[in-house]
Scaffold this motif. Structure first.
Motif, PDB file in Angstrom:
ATOM      1  N   THR C  25       0.728  -1.116  -0.024  1.00 18.50           N
ATOM      2  CA  THR C  25       0.111   0.084   0.108  1.00 18.50           C
ATOM      3  C   THR C  25       0.752   1.021  -0.087  1.00 18.50           C
ATOM      4  O   THR C  25       0.371   2.226  -0.703  1.00 18.50           O
ATOM      5  N   LEU C  26       1.881   1.246   0.795  1.00 17.76           N
ATOM      6  CA  LEU C  26       2.960   2.341   1.032  1.00 17.76           C
ATOM      7  C   LEU C  26       3.583   2.784  -0.557  1.00 17.76           C
ATOM      8  O   LEU C  26       3.322   3.930  -0.966  1.00 17.76           O
ATOM      9  N   GLY C  27       3.616   1.663  -1.108  1.00 19.76           N
ATOM     10  CA  GLY C  27       4.100   1.859  -2.811  1.00 19.76           C
ATOM     11  C   GLY C  27       2.942   2.566  -3.489  1.00 19.76           C
ATOM     12  O   GLY C  27       3.417   3.270  -4.415  1.00 19.76           O
ATOM     13  N   VAL C  28       1.965   1.957  -3.234  1.00 17.71           N
ATOM     14  CA  VAL C  28       0.792   2.653  -4.198  1.00 17.71           C
ATOM     15  C   VAL C  28       0.326   3.987  -3.806  1.00 17.71           C
ATOM     16  O   VAL C  28       0.068   4.987  -4.820  1.00 17.71           O
ATOM     17  N   PRO C  66      -4.646  -5.668  -7.322  1.00 12.20           N
ATOM     18  CA  PRO C  66      -4.601  -6.983  -6.651  1.00 12.20           C
ATOM     19  C   PRO C  66      -3.662  -7.909  -7.533  1.00 12.20           C
ATOM     20  O   PRO C  66      -2.917  -8.688  -6.943  1.00 12.20           O
ATOM     21  N   VAL C  67      -3.570  -7.981  -8.878  1.00 10.63           N
ATOM     22  CA  VAL C  67      -2.816  -8.536  -9.477  1.00 10.63           C
ATOM     23  C   VAL C  67      -1.293  -8.102  -9.386  1.00 10.63           C
ATOM     24  O   VAL C  67      -0.528  -8.990  -9.244  1.00 10.63           O
ATOM     25  N   GLN C  68      -1.225  -6.925  -9.487  1.00 14.50           N
ATOM     26  CA  GLN C  68       0.094  -6.351  -9.085  1.00 14.50           C
ATOM     27  C   GLN C  68       0.492  -6.900  -7.797  1.00 14.50           C
ATOM     28  O   GLN C  68       1.954  -7.146  -7.639  1.00 14.50           O
ATOM     29  N   TYR C  69      -0.231  -6.807  -6.917  1.00 16.71           N
ATOM     30  CA  TYR C  69      -0.052  -7.309  -5.393  1.00 16.71           C
ATOM     31  C   TYR C  69       0.479  -8.697  -5.592  1.00 16.71           C
ATOM     32  O   TYR C  69       1.615  -9.160  -5.073  1.00 16.71           O
ATOM     33  N   ASN C  75       7.432 -12.230  -5.740  1.00 19.41           N
ATOM     34  CA  ASN C  75       8.959 -11.932  -5.913  1.00 19.41           C
ATOM     35  C   ASN C  75       9.437 -11.866  -4.488  1.00 19.41           C
ATOM     36  O   ASN C  75      10.502 -12.181  -4.096  1.00 19.41           O
ATOM     37  N   VAL C  76       8.583 -10.996  -3.488  1.00 16.27           N
ATOM     38  CA  VAL C  76       9.090 -10.949  -2.147  1.00 16.27           C
ATOM     39  C   VAL C  76       9.414 -12.355  -1.513  1.00 16.27           C
ATOM     40  O   VAL C  76      10.281 -12.677  -0.886  1.00 16.27           O
ATOM     41  N   LEU C  77       8.316 -13.259  -1.796  1.00 15.06           N
ATOM     42  CA  LEU C  77       8.494 -14.588  -1.072  1.00 15.06           C
ATOM     43  C   LEU C  77       9.676 -15.414  -1.421  1.00 15.06           C
ATOM     44  O   LEU C  77      10.219 -16.092  -0.930  1.00 15.06           O
ATOM     45  N   THR C  78      10.228 -15.102  -2.839  1.00 14.75           N
ATOM     46  CA  THR C  78      11.447 -15.755  -3.147  1.00 14.75           C
ATOM     47  C   THR C  78      12.682 -14.881  -2.924  1.00 14.75           C
ATOM     48  O   THR C  78      13.799 -14.825  -3.377  1.00 14.75           O
ATOM     49  N   GLY C  79      12.472 -13.978  -1.965  1.00 15.90           N
ATOM     50  CA  GLY C  79      13.739 -13.038  -1.558  1.00 15.90           C
ATOM     51  C   GLY C  79      14.018 -11.939  -2.757  1.00 15.90           C
ATOM     52  O   GLY C  79      14.989 -11.219  -2.268  1.00 15.90           O
TER      53      GLY C  79
END
Lengths: 516, 267, 314
Positions: C25-28, C66-69, C75-79
């Motif tokens: 959300t911060l990024g958005v 939602p798709v962007q999220y 990506n985040v989950l893979t570090g």
């Protein structure tokens, strides 16, 4: 020569509101092998004497006078000498068994450290616990306090108290808050300890039955002074001082069973096959059956006692009858045209939490008038005044806050509030279990008088069968959420039909049998 | 506690009356009279732009105290509303709010405060939002627990038995009983929020120069404080004094409002 | 034990999930168009509407939120926390490089706070209402009220610039760590003092303490074993939680003492409007916080037999 000698003991506590004299010059002797009971109401100073003997009073207490154990002046002992004597010369079975074991240490561990401290063989531990009725189970697993029931904790504490083989054992309120069955077990335990070790004992108790059952000699205390003392049997049979007489008469086990017989007035409250399941604890807790298939009728002017072991569903049933909880099954019928909250009133177990702590009692007591818009301050006063007089309460009390008033007075004020709207039904949920026996007798007597003048129907919930029998025309016995038997008080007390009622009467008779 | 109340009241009165009592305007630059020490014209001296330090302290206190008060009040309002709703009605409302509270309590507040204020850009509004978002959960948790405790108090049940409605119980009994603990919580939180606002301003995320604000003033003073340590000492002592007074009052209130049974209102 | 840890982990998952939501959300909500920003970064001074639209498509910004999220979360989950807009370097690598510095700082501060706060607080509780206790309470409250950044600057002024005992800033020997760790530990030491005082007071008021004394047990055993063993759990919980709070506090200390840790990196990111860095910081501190709370829970579980045995029975 006496073993413990106390001369002119005076204990004063420094409190924010000024000094408070708890013990005012008490002389006391305990001979070797003798059991002495200190009895009195709360605030009589009996526990203070016990803790002064151990020199374990809080820091705001000042002790004057002499305490000698086998000729040794305890007041002159250094803290280190005192620690040496505690447990080894004077043992304690503390008040409040639920909180007196260290929760994070196993009972076995606490036993071992106590034995080690007093140079006893560690192998004595299991034997001591077994003698107090806590046999080592098949496994070698340690038992932590939270795994033990209230009675088992009390027995573990008794074993710890005698672990250092003291010559004097002090038992501070050993039966407080225990139900009839546990009480007779503890009495057995203490008797066992005495027979096997031949120690002397100082038993502090508010329960005269326990005192008479165990002690050789009984000392009655009031406001920090000795009122009367004598051999237990003699005192039980013929108390001399009026205060002792009142105390003995107020003992529920000595009250005559109500002989008035059932009332045949019109039924005013009927419960038909009421059931309710309750969820307790977390989100995933399974609901348990609190009340099942319970039926009762309450006639005008009648008192129906409702009794049973703790957790049997008495209080839940009361809340259903009052409309505070909705029953899952069954129906409640009140014979009334107006709102239920004026027709039936509740007197709860804890007088000290019966009123909003931030309101003056005057406003709280009059609140039903405000809720039901029955009239202004003048009309309220006109109704409150005679009620206060009838209950022997000073109007000055109304200007105070709840915490500035004693429990007995608060309970009577709660009664005033309940009667203000002129209800037809009064539900009394253990109304005196937090009060002294004398206050209990006074409150119950006041309720009985009011019932006669106002033709009230009362449902009297009590775990004390003797008390219920003394004040109720009929008694209903509850077990596991069911009403198992309803009978006139005399019949139920002396010739119970159901197993549950029989178990209950036997437990109460056990306490009595030892006295006689 | 009396001392703390007096000192705080004096500082607050002085700061709120800044336009009346400050001897100079906070942004009156005088390049001919820079970094002068205390004198009769400038009691505490001037800063690197020749602005009167005392006036800037008074105006700066006004910004800090007002912003802290408004922010804490908003946090309190949000926490009180959610906590009381969750506690009194229970059920789904409670589960939802409790979940949010657990979420926000499980996250490091200071880091999030910084990130949120930083993302939203410098200014009083972003500080306000950042602080409210990261602080409301504590209020909600305490208020919820207190409401639950009150709702289940025997005397509340007694009132229901006497026929009192939900409105009467909430308005006349539960809310007044909540005021004590809420006041304590408010005071203790106010102290922390004063410090947080000053820290964010110091980092350059709060009010921007030339506005006077204590944290900003300390940052301004960094380049000159070897020669004129008073530029840094004075605003720092102001923050310390205000925070200490607020904390002392909070502690005093907590002791005073402790229940008769010795149970403290808050941990 | 394993079951208990697993259950705690399951409870931690929603918190981390919430942290990703907040970070996203911060990024958005961040002001400015990332597509325009990316173009400017790569040399386009005044990108046209068409160029911006093309860049939006390239960055996937034209997809529904939602798709962007979900793709960002993947990506985040893979570090992969993305790359810094400013330096074009991997955010997660930069965090990993800087983390040891911050952890060393936080750990020294934690040790200092425990060494200062715990013994003094326990002693204050044992000798409650004594002169030392009253003085200690005022000191704790004062420490709690000191703005950390100001204290840091004053300490530099006194110990580094005037007395010249310690270096003013930077990294190097252990002497560089003294002032930053001291500043970072003050608030926590004060909180720990107050908490351990309260814990000791409450523990000593228990009926089981009187009972243990009545058995003649040595005072030291009564205090350390009977009173404090049971009271260890709240202390451990709070200390675990403090570690996360230290991470937040380390930002200011790192900025003032010029320590190249994750806090300094985050502040740089904030002023350069480098949103992947800010998001990375949020996720990173949240993860560390959750891990330390979890560790504290497990430690409580070990010291508390009721939890331990309760879990076995259940």
């Amino acid at each position: 020569m006496s073993h413990l000698t106390i001369r002119d003991l005076r204990v004063t506590f420094v409190t924010p509101t000024g000094p408070l004299a708890a013990v005012n010059g008490v002389d006391l002797d305990v001979a070797p092998g003798e059991i002495v009971a200190l009895v009195g109401q709360s605030g009589s100073g009996k526990s203070v004497i016990a803790m002064a003997t151990l020199r374990l009073l809080p820091a705001n207490a000042t002790v004057e006078g002499q305490i000698q154990l086998d000729g040794r002046d305890l007041g002159a002992c250094s803290p280190a000498e005192m620690r040496q004597m505690r447990g080894a010369d004077i043992g304690l079975i503390p008040q409040n068994p639920a909180a007196s074991l260290t929760p994070v240490l196993s009972v076995e561990m606490q036993m071992r450290e106590t034995l080690r401290r007093h140079g006893r063989a560690l192998s004595d531990g299991p034997d001591l616990l077994a003698r107090m009725g806590l046999p080592t189970r098949n496994s070698r697993r340690r038992r932590y306090p939270f795994e033990l029931s209230g009675g088992m904790k009390q027995r573990a504490l008794a074993a710890l108290g005698i672990a250092g083989r003291p010559n004097l054992l002090i038992a501070d309120e050993p039966t407080k808050g225990l139900d009839a069955r546990l009480r007779s077990q503890i009495v057995e335990t203490l008797a066992t300890a005495r027979h096997q070790d031949d120690m002397s004992m100082l038993i502090v108790t508010h329960d005269l039955d326990v005192a008479f059952a165990l002690a050789d000699r009984v000392i009655v205390l009031r406001n920090g002074r000795i009122v009367e003392q004598g051999r237990a049997r003699a005192l039980a049979r013929a108390p001399g001082d009026p205060y002792t007489r009142a105390l003995v008469a107020a003992q529920p086990s000595r009250m005559p069973v109500c002989s008035a017989g059932p009332r045949r007035g019109p039924p005013i409250l009927t419960a038909d096959a009421v059931g309710r399941r309750m969820k307790s604890g977390g989100l995933f807790a399974r609901p348990v059956t609190a009340v099942a298939d319970a039926s009762l009728t309450l006639a005008q002017g009648e008192t129906l006692g409702l009794t049973g072991p703790s957790g049997c569903g008495k209080s839940t049933l009361a809340r259903i009858l009052l409309g505070l909880l909705r029953p899952d099954t069954g129906t409640i019928a009140h014979d009334t045209a107006g709102p239920l909250s004026r027709h039936a009133q509740l007197l709860s177990q804890h007088p000290e939490t019966a009123f909003d702590p931030r309101w003056r009692l005057e406003r709280s007591v009059a609140e039903p008038f405000a809720i039901h818009r029955l009239g202004g301050p003048r009309a309220t006063r006109a109704v409150v005044r005679p009620l206060l007089e009838a209950l022997d309460l000073s109007p000055d009390l109304l200007r105070r806050f709840p915490r500035q008033v004693s429990g007995g007075q608060l309970q009577r004020l709660a009664l005033v509030r309940a009667l203000l709207v002129q209800p037809k039904v009064l539900i009394l949920d253990e109304p005196t279990s937090m009060l002294d026996v004398l206050t209990q007798a006074q409150v119950m007597g006041a309720i009985r008088d009011l019932q006669d003048t106002r033709d009230l129907a009362c449902l009297f919930i009590s775990h004390d069968l003797d008390l219920a029998a003394a004040f109720s025309h009929r008694i209903a016995v509850m077990e596991d959420g069911r009403i198992v038997e309803t009978a006139p008080s005399g019949q139920l007390r002396h010739a119970p039909q159901s197993d549950a009622a029989r178990r209950l009467t036997e437990a109460f008779d056990a306490g009595r049998a030892r006295v006689a | 506690m009396k001392v703390a109340v007096t000192v705080l009241a004096a500082i607050a009165a002085l700061c709120l009356a800044a336009p009346l009592v400050a001897p100079y305007a906070p942004d009156a630059i005088d390049m001919t009279d820079r970094l002068s020490g205390p004198s009769f014209e400038h009691w505490l001296g001037t800063d690197h732009l020749g602005r009167d330090l005392l006036s800037r302290l008074i105006w700066g206190g006004r910004s800090t105290i007002l912003l802290a008060l408004i922010t804490t009040l908003a946090t309190l309002a949000l926490g009180l509303l959610t906590g009381a709703l969750a506690g009194y009605f229970g059920g789904l409302v409670d589960d939802g709010i409790e979940g949010l509270v657990l979420l926000f309590q499980g996250l490091p507040g200071l880091s999030f405060m910084l990130a949120i204020a930083g993302t939203l850009g410098p200014g009083a509004l972003s500080i306000f939002i950042a602080v409210v978002i990261t602080s409301w959960a504590d209020f909600a948790r305490v208020v919820r627990a207190e409401t639950l405790r009150l709702r289940e108090a025997p005397w509340v049940e007694g009132l229901r038995a006497l026929g009192a409605g939900h409105g009467r119980v909430l308005a006349l009994h539960i809310v007044p009983n909540l005021l004590g603990p809420v006041l304590v919580l408010f005071t203790l939180r106010l102290g922390r929020i004063v410090l947080a606002i000053a820290a964010l301003s110091f980092l350059g995320l709060g009010l921007q120069p030339p506005n006077a604000e204590w944290g900003v003033m300390i940052n301004d003073a960094r380049a000159y404080y070897r020669g004129a340590p008073i530029l840094m000492l004075a605003p720092g002592l102001c923050i310390l004094t205000v925070a200490l007074c607020v904390n002392l009052i909070g502690d005093g209130l907590r002791d005073r409002l402790a229940e008769p049974d010795g149970r403290e209102v808050l941990p | 034990m394993a079951a208990y840890v697993l259950r705690r982990l399951l409870l931690a998952a929603p918190v981390l999930f919430g942290a990703t939501l907040i970070a996203f959300t911060l990024g958005v909500v961040a002001p400015g168009d990332p597509a325009a920003g990316a173009l400017m970064q790569s040399g386009f001074d005044a990108p046209t509407q068409a160029e911006i639209a093309a860049m939006r498509t390239e960055l996937g910004l034209d997809r529904p939120l939602p798709v962007q999220y979900v793709s960002w979360l993947g990506n985040v989950l893979t570090g992969d926390f993305g790359t810094s807009i400013y330096t074009d370097r991997s955010v997660s690598e930069e965090f990993a490089r800087r983390l040891p510095t911050t952890l060393a700082l936080a750990a020294s501060a934690l040790v200092l706070a425990i060494l200062i706060g715990l013994p003094s607080g326990l002693a204050m509780g044992y000798w409650a209402q004594s002169f030392g206790d009253r003085a200690g309470r005022v000191v704790a409250l004062a420490l709690l009220s000191v703005p950390g950044f100001w204290l840091a600057l004053m300490l530099i002024l006194v110990f580094a610039e005037t007395l010249r005992w310690l270096p003013t800033s930077g990294l190097g020997s252990w002497r560089h760590m003294i002032l930053p760790a001291l500043v970072l530990s003050t608030g926590m030491a004060a909180l720990l003092m107050r908490l351990s005082r309260a814990v000791m007071l409450e523990a000593l008021a228990g009926a089981h303490i009187t009972a243990a004394r009545a058995r003649g047990l040595a005072e030291i055993r009564v205090v350390l074993i009977h009173a404090l063993k049971g009271a260890a759990a709240p202390l451990i919980t709070v200390i675990g939680g403090y570690f996360g709070a230290i991470l937040g506090g380390s930002v200011i200390v790192e900025v003032i003492f010029a320590i190249p840790g994750i806090g300094q990196y985050a502040v740089e990111g904030i002023f350069r409007r480098d949103y992947p860095v800010i998001q990375g910081y949020v996720l990173f501190t949240a993860a560390v916080y959750v891990v330390f709370n979890l560790a504290a829970d497990v430690a409580c579980f070990v010291v508390n037999p009721q939890l331990r045995l309760g879990a076995r029975v259940a």
